[in-house]
Motif scaffolding. Structure first.
Motif, short mmCIF file in Angstrom:
data_model
loop_
_atom_site.label_atom_id
_atom_site.label_comp_id
_atom_site.label_asym_id
_atom_site.label_seq_id
_atom_site.Cartn_x
_atom_site.Cartn_y
_atom_site.Cartn_z
N THR A 622 7.24 54.65 22.02
CA THR A 622 7.03 55.43 20.80
C THR A 622 7.43 56.89 21.02
OG1 THR A 622 5.19 53.97 20.23
CG2 THR A 622 5.32 56.06 19.06
N TYR A 652 2.18 52.48 21.42
CA TYR A 652 1.96 52.31 19.98
C TYR A 652 0.52 51.93 19.68
CZ TYR A 652 2.24 47.31 21.03
OH TYR A 652 2.01 46.07 21.55
N TRP A 655 -1.27 55.21 19.33
CA TRP A 655 -0.93 55.88 18.07
C TRP A 655 -1.69 55.25 16.91
CZ3 TRP A 655 1.85 60.28 17.87
CH2 TRP A 655 2.62 60.61 18.99
N GLU A 661 0.80 59.45 12.83
CA GLU A 661 2.13 58.90 12.60
C GLU A 661 3.12 59.53 13.58
OE1 GLU A 661 4.66 56.28 10.43
OE2 GLU A 661 2.48 56.55 10.39
N TYR A 664 8.92 58.14 15.52
CA TYR A 664 9.52 56.81 15.46
C TYR A 664 8.64 55.84 16.25
CZ TYR A 664 13.55 59.50 13.92
OH TYR A 664 14.38 60.36 13.24
N TRP A 665 8.29 54.74 15.60
CA TRP A 665 7.42 53.74 16.21
C TRP A 665 8.16 52.90 17.25
CZ3 TRP A 665 2.26 53.17 15.82
CH2 TRP A 665 1.60 53.74 14.73
N HIS A 668 11.32 50.52 16.61
CA HIS A 668 12.19 51.03 15.55
C HIS A 668 13.64 51.07 16.00
CE1 HIS A 668 13.71 53.50 12.27
NE2 HIS A 668 14.20 54.33 13.16
N ASN A 767 9.20 46.89 13.32
CA ASN A 767 8.65 47.78 14.33
C ASN A 767 7.14 47.80 14.21
OD1 ASN A 767 7.79 50.22 12.67
ND2 ASN A 767 9.97 50.18 12.15
N GLY A 769 5.09 50.00 13.31
CA GLY A 769 4.49 50.73 12.21
C GLY A 769 4.95 50.27 10.85
#
Length: 784
Positions: A622, A652, A655, A661, A664-665, A668, A767, A769
């Motif tokens: 992440t 992740y 997170w 947020e 970028y997860w 991704h 991904n 998220g």
């Protein structure tokens, strides 16, 4: 191949001293031979992004494959297996029996200085790619040695810090990839420098209790170089081979310990048996497996180039990519002409070829290059042929040779050596203040045309082999030189335990920073497209030290911002091994990650930019918006202790747990087409997903399945990766993909492995998220 009965018989032919002799290195990179039983020495080499071979010599080049973070970004086991087979062929070519790779440690925090050598922040992704790597290497008759067992996620005080971690966290996260590769048949495992829960790993109970007894590992536990520091404690543990040698705490001390009854001779016998088993597997025993030449079954350059595009991650694209032919390009950034193809440290090698993005684009488009900024203040090794001499007490020449660079890490070791001398003729291309430097330990001197300009003493100030043998401290001096040529002679003392690594470096006068910056902006404003390559340096991402910031070095952020203002069609290429901050990302037309792409990086990236290949990568870790958002930031040991108090929530998972947020997860990545997730259904041990390619060209999608359990009776992450599979479809085509969910995805550790009754919620998407489909918890995803 010898069976174990034959190997036990061979062990019985050896006396105690002969057996103990086999358990420590015969040299830095080789074990000891024993002709009486037909055993030759085994040769080891560092990996994981290539096979350097024993020693450091720029005249012996190697194939440079993309870094493990790049391989992690492929989410492609078949590709990683093929690269492993290629590395086996490279090992055979270089006479290597054991490749010290892959690295199975996790990206616990983005500050880890060596994370470019690790696949991912997730144990399942790491495990699957680790298995593919190991099986690819061993398919060529070469042993893989997965490392560093275990919990070696931090470089600070790496020789001595002790990781404090709960058994559940250790089992579910950090041991999981090692368990997978052992189950897949790994022939060796490397133990780490650090300790875990009070015991250094070279004498940790995990080696015997978990690795050997519980998992049934029948291979060799080799130490990290210099990690064995005790005699009785380490020899009584599951540690089998102490490298390097023949010095160290085993040898005569271990013989004496066995004779005194402090170490059981049966433990010595087991270690020797394991070593002979490894030797038989790689063909190092007479009448064992033949040592064949395993030639690569594929074109080297083609496979390495394929790996670049497969690992390149497209983070953002407003439609500018792929580029149309005929557009003028301003190529900006020092990394455009001199990219980082590999990380720094023991994994480093001398690539057999290199191509930059500047090289690759010049043949395809009208290109103007402007560096814009300087990002590296480290001295540049002299790149002309140099004369290297090893001198004795009275300056008598004991050995000399010609080398290709002023960075000398190893040369011939001869008795009576006192001084290492590097000399060359420097062609002065610019009049002005040149920066000259020497590096090493002991007394350092530098002469320019016979005049002494530097004379200092550098004491040995570290035990870390990455510093001592790869990047010793340097000292520099500024000298005004005219446009002609001068003779440079650098000398350094060769003291006890000071290594041989030395440097003679020369850098020309630096250009005016404002003028360089302005020239880049001018080039961008006059071109159809601007491509800016931003990079990290060895000082930021390298072995033996962690990162202190996630920001790019120098004025690169300011450069990207200014170029975006000058040209709205700005594509940024990020050349780093791990996450960096991208404060300008929303101002760009596109952002691509190339990691450390190996020797085909320039051509592979050009293929992506012009749409000849799709950017196939998905993030294996992440990426944050800002440093204050990073959920696991306690990466520095406190009083030699490092608490993994975040438990299961890294990457992740952390997170999600903190409801922050990221930029970028995990998972991704955009391609050059788009996808609709149409539906899914849970099956026994799997999830079947239906999706459609809604774009205008053929593409690949990585379908990711995450699990959650809101009503769990045990604490769990908010969600965790349960499985993934890739699918390829033509424009407009609807396809189905089966994502298998392994049993370990639904079990947890509670004094043993337990599967909680009831159902798990399934989340499906591109991904961590952005899950597009949610299946309610109805039943346990039992094994197929």
């Amino acid at each position: 191949m010898h069976d174990d009965h034959e190997l036990v018989r061979l062990v019985g032919k050896l006396d105690l001293r002969a057996k103990v002799r086999l358990l420590a290195g015969g040299s830095v990179w080789r074990t000891c031979a024993e002709p009486s039983i037909g055993l030759r020495a085994l040769t080891f080499s560092d990996g994981p992004a290539g096979v350097r071979g024993p020693g450091w010599d720029e005249r012996r080049t190697s194939l440079a494959v993309p870094s493990p973070t790049a391989l992690g970004a492929t989410w492609d086991e078949d590709l990683v297996h093929r690269l492993g087979a290629l590395l086996a062929a490279e090992s055979r070519r270089k006479g290597v029996d054991v490749l010290l790779a892959p690295v199975l440690n996790l990206h616990r925090t983005p500050y880890g200085g060596r994370h470019f050598e690790c696949f991912a922040e997730d144990p399942l992704l790491t495990a699957r790619l680790g298995v593919a790597y190991v099986q690819g290497v061993q398919s060529g008759g070469v042993a893989a040695a997965p490392k560093h067992f275990v919990a070696n996620e931090t470089e600070t005080d790496r020789l001595t810090h002790d990781v404090r971690v709960s058994e559940r966290t250790l089992r579910e996260l950090y041991l999981a990839p090692f368990e997978a590769v052992v189950e897949a048949g790994a022939w060796a495992v490397m133990s780490a420098y650090n300790g875990v829960n009070g015991h250094p790993m070279s004498e940790n109970p995990l080696l015997t209790g978990v690795l050997k007894e519980e998992w049934g590992f029948d291979g060799v536990v080799v130490s990290d170089w210099g990690a064995v520091r005790t005699t009785v404690e380490s020899a009584s543990s599951g540690q089998d081979l102490s490298m390097p040698g023949p010095w160290g705490p085993w040898g005569d001390l271990l013989v004496a310990a066995v004779e005194a009854g402090e170490v059981a001779e049966s433990a010595i016998d087991d270690k020797v048996l394991r070593l002979l088993r490894l030797a038989a597997r790689v063909g190092a025993l007479e009448s064992g497996a033949e040592r064949e030449e395993f030639a690569p079954a594929v074109n080297d350059a083609a496979l390495l180039r394929e790996a670049v595009s497969a690992s390149t991650v497209l983070l953002r694209n407003n439609g500018i990519l792929p580029l149309h032919p005929g557009r003028t390009i301003a190529l900006i950034g020092p990394g455009a002409a001199a990219p980082r193809v590999q990380g720094g440290g023991s994994s480093g090698l001398y690539p057999s070829a290199e191509n930059s993005l500047l090289d690759a684009l010049t043949s395809r488009a009208e290109v103007v290059h402007a560096p814009g900024v300087r990002i590296n203040d480290e001295p540049t090794p002299v790149r002309a042929p140099v004369q290297v001499r090893v001198l004795g007490q009275n300056d008598e020449v004991l050995f000399e040779e010609r080398r290709l660079t002023g960075r000398i890490l190893e040369t011939e070791e001869v008795p009576g050596a006192r001084v290492l001398e590097i000399s060359t003729t420097l062609h002065v291309t610019e009049t002005g203040p040149w920066r000259l430097a020497v590096a090493g330990y002991g007394r350092l001197t530098l002469d320019v045309d016979g005049t002494r300009v530097l004379d200092v003493v550098q004491p040995v100030d570290t035990d870390d082999p990455a510093v001592k043998h790869l990047r010793p401290p340097h000292h520099e001096v500024e000298v005004h030189l005219e446009k002609t040529q001068v003779e440079l002679v650098a000398r350094r003392e060769l003291g006890e335990d000071s290594g041989m690594a030395s440097l003679l470096a020369a850098d020309p006068p630096t250009p005016n920073a404002d003028q360089e910056f302005g020239a880049a902006i001018e080039a961008a404003s006059r071109s159809d497209v601007a491509i800016v390559v931003v990079s990290t340096t060895d000082a930021i991402e390298g072995e033996g030290r962690d990162r202190t910031t996630l920001s790019l070095p120098g004025e690169q952020d300011a450069l990207v911002t200014a170029v975006c203002l000058a040209n709205p069609n700005t594509v940024v290429v990020v050349n780093s091994g791990g996450p960096v901050l991208l404060p300008w990302r929303d101002d760009t037309a596109a952002v691509l990650l190339t990691w450390f792409p190996g020797q085909e990086g320039g051509h592979g990236l050009a293929d992506v930019l012009f749409g000849e290949r799709e950017p196939g990568g998905r993030l294996p870790t992440t990426w944050p918006v800002r440093e204050s958002d990073v959920p696991v930031a306690n990466f520095l040991p406190d009083n030699q202790k490092l608490e993994y108090d975040e438990g299961l929530d890294i990457g992740y998972r952390a997170w999600a747990a903190h409801d922050v947020e990221p930029a970028y997860w995990f998972g991704h990545g955009l391609g050059y087409t788009t996808w609709d997730y149409l539906g899914a259904r849970a099956e026994r041990g799997a999830v079947r997903v239906r999706l459609r390619n809604t774009g205008r060209r053929r593409g690949r999608e990585v379908v990711q399945v995450y699990l959650s359990r809101e009503d769990s009776t045990t604490p769990r992450p908010r969600r965790w990766l349960g499985g993934f599979a890739s699918v390829v479809a033509d424009a407009g085509e609807t396809v189905e993909v089966l994502v298998e969910i392994p049993p370990q995805a639904t079990r947890h550790w509670e004094n043993g492995w337990v599967t909680e009754s009831g159902g798990f919620t399934v989340h499906i998407g591109p991904n961590a998220g952005a899950t597009r489909i949610r299946l309610a918890a109805r039943h346990v995803l039992r094994p197929r």
